[in-house]
Design a protein around this motif. Structure first.
Motif, PDB file in Angstrom:
ATOM      1  N   SER A  93       0.889  -1.000   0.129  1.00 35.56           N
ATOM      2  CA  SER A  93       0.129   0.225  -0.238  1.00 35.56           C
ATOM      3  C   SER A  93       1.161   0.984  -0.084  1.00 35.56           C
ATOM      4  O   SER A  93       0.471   2.547  -0.239  1.00 35.56           O
ATOM      5  N   PHE A  94       1.790   1.234   0.536  1.00 37.76           N
ATOM      6  CA  PHE A  94       3.217   2.444   1.247  1.00 37.76           C
ATOM      7  C   PHE A  94       3.168   2.486   0.006  1.00 37.76           C
ATOM      8  O   PHE A  94       3.878   3.523  -0.644  1.00 37.76           O
ATOM      9  N   LEU A  95       4.009   1.365  -1.023  1.00 36.70           N
ATOM     10  CA  LEU A  95       5.013   2.108  -2.359  1.00 36.70           C
ATOM     11  C   LEU A  95       3.767   2.292  -2.995  1.00 36.70           C
ATOM     12  O   LEU A  95       3.685   3.495  -4.350  1.00 36.70           O
ATOM     13  N   THR A  96       2.572   2.023  -3.120  1.00 41.86           N
ATOM     14  CA  THR A  96       0.928   2.429  -4.369  1.00 41.86           C
ATOM     15  C   THR A  96       1.238   3.898  -4.665  1.00 41.86           C
ATOM     16  O   THR A  96       0.813   4.456  -4.958  1.00 41.86           O
ATOM     17  N   ALA A  97       0.998   4.155  -2.527  1.00 38.31           N
ATOM     18  CA  ALA A  97       0.150   5.151  -2.718  1.00 38.31           C
ATOM     19  C   ALA A  97       2.150   6.469  -2.902  1.00 38.31           C
ATOM     20  O   ALA A  97       2.147   7.550  -3.349  1.00 38.31           O
ATOM     21  N   GLY A  98       3.131   6.229  -2.339  1.00 34.73           N
ATOM     22  CA  GLY A  98       3.953   6.621  -3.310  1.00 34.73           C
ATOM     23  C   GLY A  98       4.238   6.648  -4.212  1.00 34.73           C
ATOM     24  O   GLY A  98       4.778   7.805  -4.813  1.00 34.73           O
ATOM     25  N   LEU A  99       3.601   6.068  -5.345  1.00 28.37           N
ATOM     26  CA  LEU A  99       3.522   5.548  -7.106  1.00 28.37           C
ATOM     27  C   LEU A  99       2.266   7.181  -7.247  1.00 28.37           C
ATOM     28  O   LEU A  99       2.937   7.735  -8.018  1.00 28.37           O
ATOM     29  N   PHE A 100       1.401   6.851  -6.773  1.00 31.23           N
ATOM     30  CA  PHE A 100       0.130   7.501  -7.670  1.00 31.23           C
ATOM     31  C   PHE A 100       0.174   8.889  -6.878  1.00 31.23           C
ATOM     32  O   PHE A 100       0.551   9.760  -7.511  1.00 31.23           O
ATOM     33  N   THR A 123       8.087   6.014 -16.704  1.00 27.16           N
ATOM     34  CA  THR A 123       6.953   5.430 -16.408  1.00 27.16           C
ATOM     35  C   THR A 123       7.669   4.054 -16.596  1.00 27.16           C
ATOM     36  O   THR A 123       6.710   3.505 -15.006  1.00 27.16           O
ATOM     37  N   VAL A 124       7.758   3.357 -17.612  1.00 34.70           N
ATOM     38  CA  VAL A 124       7.332   2.140 -17.997  1.00 34.70           C
ATOM     39  C   VAL A 124       8.945   1.294 -16.451  1.00 34.70           C
ATOM     40  O   VAL A 124       8.076   0.745 -16.309  1.00 34.70           O
ATOM     41  N   ILE A 125       9.551   2.118 -16.328  1.00 38.97           N
ATOM     42  CA  ILE A 125      10.345   1.497 -15.522  1.00 38.97           C
ATOM     43  C   ILE A 125       9.762   1.317 -13.422  1.00 38.97           C
ATOM     44  O   ILE A 125       9.743   0.160 -13.021  1.00 38.97           O
ATOM     45  N   LEU A 126       9.736   2.415 -13.307  1.00 42.90           N
ATOM     46  CA  LEU A 126       7.963   2.753 -12.431  1.00 42.90           C
ATOM     47  C   LEU A 126       7.737   1.477 -12.131  1.00 42.90           C
ATOM     48  O   LEU A 126       7.266   0.858 -10.907  1.00 42.90           O
ATOM     49  N   LEU A 127       6.603   1.379 -13.034  1.00 47.31           N
ATOM     50  CA  LEU A 127       5.527   0.278 -13.766  1.00 47.31           C
ATOM     51  C   LEU A 127       6.005  -0.928 -13.150  1.00 47.31           C
ATOM     52  O   LEU A 127       5.353  -2.045 -13.152  1.00 47.31           O
ATOM     53  N   VAL A 128       7.165  -1.367 -13.390  1.00 45.86           N
ATOM     54  CA  VAL A 128       7.382  -2.754 -14.285  1.00 45.86           C
ATOM     55  C   VAL A 128       8.078  -2.657 -12.750  1.00 45.86           C
ATOM     56  O   VAL A 128       7.553  -4.219 -11.997  1.00 45.86           O
ATOM     57  N   ALA A 129       8.951  -1.986 -12.059  1.00 41.06           N
ATOM     58  CA  ALA A 129       9.040  -2.423 -10.659  1.00 41.06           C
ATOM     59  C   ALA A 129       7.892  -2.213  -9.353  1.00 41.06           C
ATOM     60  O   ALA A 129       7.405  -3.124  -8.921  1.00 41.06           O
ATOM     61  N   SER A 130       7.187  -1.555  -9.482  1.00 38.15           N
ATOM     62  CA  SER A 130       6.005  -1.638  -9.084  1.00 38.15           C
ATOM     63  C   SER A 130       5.120  -3.158  -8.956  1.00 38.15           C
ATOM     64  O   SER A 130       4.216  -3.817  -8.417  1.00 38.15           O
ATOM     65  N   LEU A 162       0.366  -5.723 -10.756  1.00 38.03           N
ATOM     66  CA  LEU A 162      -0.592  -4.212 -11.263  1.00 38.03           C
ATOM     67  C   LEU A 162      -2.170  -4.816 -10.858  1.00 38.03           C
ATOM     68  O   LEU A 162      -2.726  -4.001 -10.467  1.00 38.03           O
ATOM     69  N   HIS A 163      -2.703  -6.122 -11.405  1.00 37.38           N
ATOM     70  CA  HIS A 163      -3.473  -6.176 -10.714  1.00 37.38           C
ATOM     71  C   HIS A 163      -4.647  -5.739  -9.307  1.00 37.38           C
ATOM     72  O   HIS A 163      -5.497  -5.198  -9.486  1.00 37.38           O
TER      73      HIS A 163
END
Lengths: 266, 290
Positions: A188-195, A245-252, A258-259
């Motif tokens: 949750s913390f990582l998702t929040a940070g990314l967004f 952005t792609v790198i960030l998304l792949v890392a996330s 992603l789902h």
């Protein structure tokens, strides 16, 4: 038969949606290697010279640096105060917890432009003229709702008795938090940070009212370049931002999935 | 010593309720402060500025907005939002069902196709559409190659460009909330409806549609409120020819120096967005209680 037809139609719509969404991104990448100053697509040959010119765009480096500073700092502060508030809302005996939860998320429903002009007038009225600090404070309002929303949802699913169980098993309070709560809430913390980072880094409608001639964020500079003299240099810059952005998304995706970020618990 | 005299197990985490309450208030304090000082107060000031005249309260700024020209501007914003929301729904609703059925690599690819544009800068995407829709751009090239048109048609700076760009940018916000609901859908309910003699169409309308309604409402409200206040998209894809509330607000502050008028336009835009949100919340609730 009807059902088959409906499913076929659904797949057709999905295919169209995926292609439609991919087209502008592919276009930017293709245009960035265009050998000529006009965007001749389909390409005849390729050139990387536009990439070399990104750094020479007028005012590019200060804008990039400003955007990164504001995005990283506002995200960091929002993560701390947003998570603390989420803990108080979900766990604590807080009077008016429901109201606070709604209020914390409410700036999300607010047109960015309206927040921008409201802050502009407010800062003027109270005589606050420091551009950098004004931007940081404004972006804090932009990022905080993302953190609050994600952390409240994450904490609501967390079983707090686990912390107590760890303590019964001999952990110190800090140790229990560190070994049980932090790992469970890390996604949750990582998702929040990314967004919140993306929301701040890409923000245009709030920043435009708070910048001055010398202090401009990257999105504002980019729109200015596009309106003044669009050439493939901008496509090259956009491609680099996309790549990051792609790198960030792949890392996330590796870290979180992603789902899960899409809101399904599956 | 008897068993009853054993010391009670030491409390693990139970500070006095009073202390816990103060702790919670302390935790919530900084975020609440930000919300009040940097959100509530500025908004209050915006309302004040929109009705403040040289001689006390006045509605003159709102009266300016009620003239035919600015009513047209408000309609432009609404029209953009309605068309974008409608088209995004027509593509997004069926697409969500396919997405929910996808598994494995296919699902990953489709989710990536949704998330990447979502994470990509709005300015980057709008810029891409200006390249694609130029008269010598790719879209015209394809249309001519397919024999659909004979000579390049003008697309950039038209309403078509505006709507295409807006649907493209806001589509993921329609699909994701609907997908989240469709993915949780219990397919046995549809089978049950079929077993009970419902035709696929009836099963869809009576079972699937109502069950996915919360996702539809969320997606529609989100796309509507985002597109009604869009600024970058109309600026880059249609420009001066299609003034919207957003571009009017920006102009009032950045060029014309009419903060009172800009504030009034801002309040109107906010009212439109909040109406959409409130309406969707209400619909969502009544849908849930049925």
């Amino acid at each position: 038969m009807t059902a088959r037809l409906a499913i076929g139609f659904a797949w057709l719509a999905a295919l169209a949606a995926v292609l439609f969404l991919a087209v502008p991104l592919l276009t930017v990448v293709a245009a960035s290697v265009s050998p000529t100053p006009v965007f001749d697509l389909p390409l005849e040959g390729a050139s990387l010279r536009w990439y070399a010119r990104i750094g020479r765009l007028d005012g590019f480096w200060p804008a990039l640096s400003l955007s990164l500073q504001i995005a990283l700092l506002s995200t960091a502060i929002a993560l701390v105060i947003g998570t603390l508030a989420a803990i108080a809302i979900v766990r604590g005996r807080l009077p008016g917890a429901e109201t606070l939860a709604t209020a914390l998320v409410s700036p999300l429903m607010m047109p960015g432009l309206v927040l921008g002009i409201a802050l502009l007038q407010y800062f003027r009225a109270v005589g606050f003229t420091a551009t950098w600090s004004a931007l940081l404070l404004a972006h804090l309002v932009v990022t905080l709702p993302y953190v609050a929303r994600t952390m409240i949802a994450g904490l609501a699913l967390f079983d707090f008795t686990l912390v107590e169980a760890a303590r019964t098993l001999g952990c110190t309070y800090a140790g229990a938090i560190l070994r049980v709560m932090v790992p469970a809430l890390a996604p949750s913390f990582l998702t929040a940070g990314l967004f919140s980072f993306l929301a701040s880094f890409d923000n245009y409608p709030v920043s435009i009212f708070l910048t001055d001639v010398r202090t401009k964020t990257l999105p504002i500079k980019m729109l200015q370049y596009i309106e003044e003299a669009p050439d493939p240099t901008l496509a090259a810059l956009s491609t680099l931002i996309l790549a990051a952005t792609v790198i960030l998304l792949v890392a996330s995706d590796r870290l979180i999935g992603l789902h899960r970020m899409a809101g399904t618990s599956e | 010593m008897t068993a009853t005299e054993l010391p009670a197990p030491s409390p693990v985490v139970s500070p006095a309720p009073d202390r816990e309450r103060w702790l919670a208030i302390g935790f919530a304090g900084p975020a609440t402060l930000v919300l009040v000082v940097l959100f509530a107060l500025p908004l209050a000031l915006l309302f004040t500025a929109s009705v403040a005249g040289p001689a006390g309260l006045t509605l003159s700024e709102y009266e300016k907005l009620a003239t035919p020209h600015y009513l047209g501007v408000i309609w432009n914003s609404l029209r953009l939002a309605l068309l974008t929301t409608g088209i995004a729904f027509l593509i997004g609703y069926p697409a969500s069902f396919a997405l929910a059925r996808a598994r494995g690599v296919l699902r990953s690819v489709m989710l990536a196709a949704l998330f990447l544009p979502l994470a990509a800068s709005v300015i980057v995407k709008a810029f891409a559409w200006t390249i694609l829709l130029r008269s010598d751009g790719l879209v015209n090239t394809v249309l001519i190659a397919l024999g659909i048109v004979d000579e390049p048609i003008r697309m950039i700076f038209t309403e078509t460009a505006l709507i295409v760009g807006a649907v493209n940018i806001f589509l993921p916000f329609m699909i994701l909330p609907i997908y989240a609901v469709v993915a949780q859908l219990d397919h046995r309910l549809v089978e049950a409806a079929a077993t009970l003699g419902a035709s696929p169409v009836v099963a869809f309308v009576r079972v699937v549609m109502p069950l996915t309604l919360p996702g539809i409402i969320a997606g529609v409200a989100l796309v509507f409120s985002l597109s009604v206040s869009a600024y970058v998209v109309p600026t880059l894809l249609i420009g001066e020819r299609y003034p919207t509330l957003s571009t009017t607000i920006a102009k009032a502050f950045l060029l014309a120096r009419q903060p009172g008028f800009g504030a009034a336009a801002g309040v109107v835009l906010l009212a439109i967005t909040l109406t959409a949100v409130a309406l969707s919340a209400r619909l969502g609730r009544s849908g849930g209680s049925r």
